[in-house]
Design an enzyme around this catalytic site. Structure first.
Site, PDB file in Angstrom:
ATOM      1  N   ASP A  98     -24.215  28.742  34.973  1.00 43.38           N
ATOM      2  CA  ASP A  98     -23.950  30.041  35.576  1.00 43.38           C
ATOM      3  C   ASP A  98     -24.577  30.053  36.963  1.00 43.38           C
ATOM      4  O   ASP A  98     -25.737  29.661  37.115  1.00 43.38           O
ATOM      5  CB  ASP A  98     -24.591  31.137  34.694  1.00 43.38           C
ATOM      6  CG  ASP A  98     -23.752  32.387  34.626  1.00 43.38           C
ATOM      7  OD1 ASP A  98     -23.401  32.897  35.706  1.00 43.38           O
ATOM      8  OD2 ASP A  98     -23.451  32.857  33.516  1.00 43.38           O
ATOM      9  N   ASP A 200     -21.243  34.242  39.073  1.00 44.49           N
ATOM     10  CA  ASP A 200     -21.566  35.598  38.636  1.00 44.49           C
ATOM     11  C   ASP A 200     -21.322  36.652  39.715  1.00 44.49           C
ATOM     12  O   ASP A 200     -21.748  36.489  40.866  1.00 44.49           O
ATOM     13  CB  ASP A 200     -23.058  35.605  38.263  1.00 44.49           C
ATOM     14  CG  ASP A 200     -23.495  36.911  37.639  1.00 44.49           C
ATOM     15  OD1 ASP A 200     -23.045  37.221  36.537  1.00 44.49           O
ATOM     16  OD2 ASP A 200     -24.295  37.629  38.273  1.00 44.49           O
ATOM     17  N   GLU A 257     -16.330  35.197  38.445  1.00 50.20           N
ATOM     18  CA  GLU A 257     -16.334  36.508  37.788  1.00 50.20           C
ATOM     19  C   GLU A 257     -15.914  37.511  38.848  1.00 50.20           C
ATOM     20  O   GLU A 257     -16.719  37.997  39.622  1.00 50.20           O
ATOM     21  CB  GLU A 257     -17.719  36.860  37.236  1.00 50.20           C
ATOM     22  CG  GLU A 257     -17.637  38.089  36.326  1.00 50.20           C
ATOM     23  CD  GLU A 257     -18.954  38.837  36.158  1.00 50.20           C
ATOM     24  OE1 GLU A 257     -19.075  39.601  35.204  1.00 50.20           O
ATOM     25  OE2 GLU A 257     -19.855  38.692  37.000  1.00 50.20           O
ATOM     26  N   HIS A 329     -20.222  37.691  27.009  1.00 48.68           N
ATOM     27  CA  HIS A 329     -21.546  38.256  26.725  1.00 48.68           C
ATOM     28  C   HIS A 329     -21.737  39.660  27.289  1.00 48.68           C
ATOM     29  O   HIS A 329     -22.791  40.253  27.079  1.00 48.68           O
ATOM     30  CB  HIS A 329     -22.613  37.325  27.300  1.00 48.68           C
ATOM     31  CG  HIS A 329     -22.570  37.296  28.804  1.00 48.68           C
ATOM     32  ND1 HIS A 329     -21.501  36.787  29.508  1.00 48.68           N
ATOM     33  CD2 HIS A 329     -23.429  37.769  29.725  1.00 48.68           C
ATOM     34  CE1 HIS A 329     -21.712  36.940  30.799  1.00 48.68           C
ATOM     35  NE2 HIS A 329     -22.881  37.527  30.974  1.00 48.68           N
ATOM     36  N   ASP A 330     -20.760  40.164  28.053  1.00 46.99           N
ATOM     37  CA  ASP A 330     -20.859  41.516  28.613  1.00 46.99           C
ATOM     38  C   ASP A 330     -19.956  42.505  27.885  1.00 46.99           C
ATOM     39  O   ASP A 330     -19.878  43.668  28.274  1.00 46.99           O
ATOM     40  CB  ASP A 330     -20.414  41.516  30.084  1.00 46.99           C
ATOM     41  CG  ASP A 330     -21.398  40.818  30.996  1.00 46.99           C
ATOM     42  OD1 ASP A 330     -22.587  40.749  30.649  1.00 46.99           O
ATOM     43  OD2 ASP A 330     -20.965  40.343  32.064  1.00 46.99           O
TER      44      ASP A 330
HETATM   45  O1  TEU Z   1     -21.778  40.808  35.318  1.00 46.21           O
HETATM   46  C1  TEU Z   1     -21.357  41.611  36.387  1.00 46.21           C
HETATM   47  C2  TEU Z   1     -21.224  42.969  35.851  1.00 46.21           C
HETATM   48  O2  TEU Z   1     -22.152  43.584  35.390  1.00 46.21           O
HETATM   49  C3  TEU Z   1     -19.924  43.513  35.856  1.00 46.21           C
HETATM   50  O3  TEU Z   1     -19.506  43.865  34.584  1.00 46.21           O
HETATM   51  C4  TEU Z   1     -19.940  44.638  36.818  1.00 46.21           C
HETATM   52  O4  TEU Z   1     -20.217  45.813  36.131  1.00 46.21           O
HETATM   53  C5  TEU Z   1     -18.651  44.648  37.534  1.00 46.21           C
HETATM   54  O5  TEU Z   1     -18.832  44.011  38.754  1.00 46.21           O
HETATM   55  C6  TEU Z   1     -18.084  46.031  37.657  1.00 46.21           C
HETATM   56  O6  TEU Z   1     -16.759  46.027  38.075  1.00 46.21           O
HETATM   57  C7  TEU Z   1     -22.583  39.734  35.581  1.00 46.21           C
HETATM   58  C8  TEU Z   1     -23.098  39.145  34.292  1.00 46.21           C
HETATM   59  O7  TEU Z   1     -22.019  38.696  33.522  1.00 46.21           O
HETATM   60  C9  TEU Z   1     -23.949  40.147  33.587  1.00 46.21           C
HETATM   61  O8  TEU Z   1     -24.394  39.696  32.350  1.00 46.21           O
HETATM   62  C10 TEU Z   1     -25.118  40.457  34.491  1.00 46.21           C
HETATM   63  O9  TEU Z   1     -25.875  41.486  33.932  1.00 46.21           O
HETATM   64  C11 TEU Z   1     -24.670  40.869  35.890  1.00 46.21           C
HETATM   65  O10 TEU Z   1     -23.677  40.029  36.423  1.00 46.21           O
HETATM   66  C12 TEU Z   1     -25.824  40.788  36.843  1.00 46.21           C
HETATM   67  O11 TEU Z   1     -26.138  39.465  37.115  1.00 46.21           O
END
Ligand code: TEU
Ligand code: CA
Length: 559
Positions: A98, A200, A257, A329-330
């Site tokens: 990651d 990320d 992501e 995981h989110d």
């Molecule tokens: O996730 C990014 C995240 O939180 C998204 O769901 C965010 O809300 C999105 O950009 C909204 O449109 C990553 C990781 O997968 C997560 O586990 C972490 O908590 C986050 O980044 C912070 O590093």
């Protein structure tokens, strides 16, 4: 679209903290992963993405990195990591880490030095501003609640930016020195034999500057960071540079992501020579979400799910290769979200697996998904560890929800749904650890676990093995990996069906996405060969196939 070495592979996400604990401290670790490589190989996983295992205070479970060049001792050592990469290679598998570079941890040396000397070289690695009337320069709300500005330790007149948690200070990508540090670090890992990275929260690296307010959208007087992101321009310059300086020389595999991309950006993001190899499709995961918080978020029906997936297929078409998921995981567990309430069972889980896995793109399995792992029924907010869930609980209460309603929203959307320990056996702690697991095991492990499913040829696990083998079968790969995608019976409720076509053949994936049986016509009066079926047989009628509730079939149509 040029063919790439990874197109025909199957990818798998490991959440190391919850995968397998080798030493009884209740926390999954690298040796635990190594001990399960044969299991993953047998499942058909080729590319393994590990959520962060770098040195971290774990405020956001490793997405807050304190040292990019080392492994957190709770997960293991650099030697363990080298061993994992080597053991994977032996099995023709690849490891992907990651890459969390929108922010680091407030315990990173850079941030410590920035606090010592905000005007010095490391102060410029972050966004540090003067406070005015006890406030930061703009009204953005952080993803995990509260303002994005936090007083800089030791400097009450100054503050630093964090779009996520306050323990995750944002790195200043406008600073070329910072960017250079990142590229050097990426190359260091790729030199160790890593295949690439999952990247990320990457669109957040570009901020609208100078800082300014956006319209207030909640009673807290703040404005969602999304408002800023929609306006931000120029992230492509950073992404292109990162590709050229760090990824391209290694032909690294990268998956972004990416949320809220603009459709016209797709070719630049994942087209030939794009910034990333691939990016995740989140169309269905964000469906029904609300800027007000989880308490206002809606569910998704089977037809809406299908329409989200198909819309992405249409949008991406020949441009590139999207990454398909039903959970990570989110997110809550896919089977708890995309199967109507009360209907999650082995047949419906296999159906969902079939329809998402065989659309065009790279299929990803999130750990435990292959067993049909489900959401947890939390009995109180005390059982929840995740910072985002705790914030959303608070937001719901503040918006007027009762504690039970707020807890209900958490049950539906909590990230901890996917973070409970992997269910290996029906024994104590689901065989995840001999100690006390860091997060409570889902009590359904006596029913849903790897050991029992391995013994049962009809299990969800064995079905996933069949799916990965089918997609990789040289007789069908040309069609299932690179072939075209055409919706079938798209206007019929309770159906998710599509054709995959190549010059060689046509394959029909057809699912009855509802509890009630229904008869579904085939494209012409063509004959067919059944390649996969989540029931033991399929009934024919003059009008078409009579599919049972949640029956899914994969058919090679005879020309
Ligand atoms: O996730 C990014 C995240 O939180 C998204 O769901 C965010 O809300 C999105 O950009 C909204 O449109 C990553 C990781 O997968 C997560 O586990 C972490 O908590 C986050 O980044 C912070 O590093
Ligand atoms: Ca451990």
């Amino acid at each position: 679209m040029k063919k790439q070495w990874w197109h025909g592979k199957c990818a798998y996400q490991i959440y190391p903290k919850s995968f397998c604990d080798s030493n009884g401290d209740g926390i999954g670790d690298l040796q635990g992963i190594i001990s399960k490589l044969d299991y993953l190989k047998d499942l058909g996983a080729d590319i393994l993405w590990l959520s962060p295992i770098y040195v971290s205070p774990l405020a956001d479970q490793g997405y807050d990195i304190a040292d990019y060049y080392n492994i957190d001792p709770r997960f293991g050592t650099l030697a363990d990591m080298d061993e994992l990469i080597a053991e994977a290679k032996k099995r023709d598998m690849d490891i992907v880490m990651d890459l969390v570079v929108n922010h680091c941890s407030d315990e990173h040396e850079w941030f410590r030095k920035a606090c010592e000397d905000p005007d010095g070289q490391y102060g410029k690695y972050f966004y540090i501003e003067d406070m005015k009337d006890g406030k930061g320069p703009c009204n953005w709300r952080s993803y995990f609640g509260g303002p994005v500005w936090e007083p800089l330790p030791g400097h009450p007149d100054k503050c630093y930016l964090h779009v996520f948690h306050k323990k995750q200070p944002d790195l200043n990508w406008e600073n070329p020195k910072l960017r250079e540090e990142i590229y050097t670090m990426i190359r260091w890992w790729l030199d160790r034999g890593l295949a690439g990275f999952r990247i990320d929260a990457i669109l957040n690296i570009k901020k609208v500057l100078p800082f300014k307010d956006y319209p207030v959208d909640r009673e807290d007087g703040l404005s969602s960071v999304h408002n800023m992101l929609h306006e931000a321009k120029g992230v492509g310059d950073f992404l292109g540079e990162m590709r050229d300086r760090a990824f391209a020389p290694y032909d690294a595999f990268t998956v972004g992501e990416v949320f809220d991309e603009k459709e016209e950006d797709l070719p630049a993001f994942i087209g030939d020579g794009g910034y990333f190899s691939s990016m995740f499709d989140f169309a269905e995961t964000v469906f029904g979400s609300s800027e007000n918080g989880w308490q206002d978020a809606g569910g998704i029906t089977p037809d809406q799910y299908r329409d989200c997936v198909f819309a992405t297929q249409k949008k991406v078409d020949q441009i590139g290769f999207i990454s398909n998921i039903i959970e990570n995981h989110d997110e809550p567990r896919g089977v708890s979200r995309y199967i109507p309430e009360g209907d999650a069972c082995p047949a419906s889980k296999k159906m969902l697996a079939t329809v998402y896995f065989l659309v065009k793109g790279l299929p990803w399995i999130y750990q435990g998904q292959e067993l049909g792992m489900e959401n947890v029924h939390f009995s109180s907010i005390e059982e929840v560890d995740d910072i985002s869930s705790i914030d959303n609980y608070r937001v719901a209460i503040e918006a007027g929800a009762t504690p039970e309603e707020a807890l209900d929203a958490v049950r539906r959307f909590s990230r901890d749904n996917a973070r409970t320990p992997f269910q290996w056996t029906a024994g104590e702690n689901a065989g995840f650890t001999t100690g006390t697991p860091w997060l409570r095991v889902n009590p359904n492990y006596t029913e849903i676990n790897q050991a029992d499913e391995a013994k049962d040829p009809d299990s969800v696990l064995h079905y996933y093995r069949r799916l990965t083998r089918l997609r990789k079968d040289p007789a069908y790969a040309e069609t299932l990996v690179w072939g075209g995608f055409t919706p079938w019976l798209q206007d019929r409720p309770g159906v998710m069906a599509y054709l995959r076509t190549s010059e060689k053949q046509t394959i029909l994936v057809m699912a009855n996405y509802q509890r009630e049986p229904q008869v579904l016509p085939l494209p012409e009066n063509s004959g067919y060969k059944v390649l996969l079926n989540n029931y033991s047989s399929v009934k024919e009628t003059p009008e078409g196939l009579a599919l049972e509730g949640y029956q899914a079939v994969v058919l090679e149509l005879e020309k």
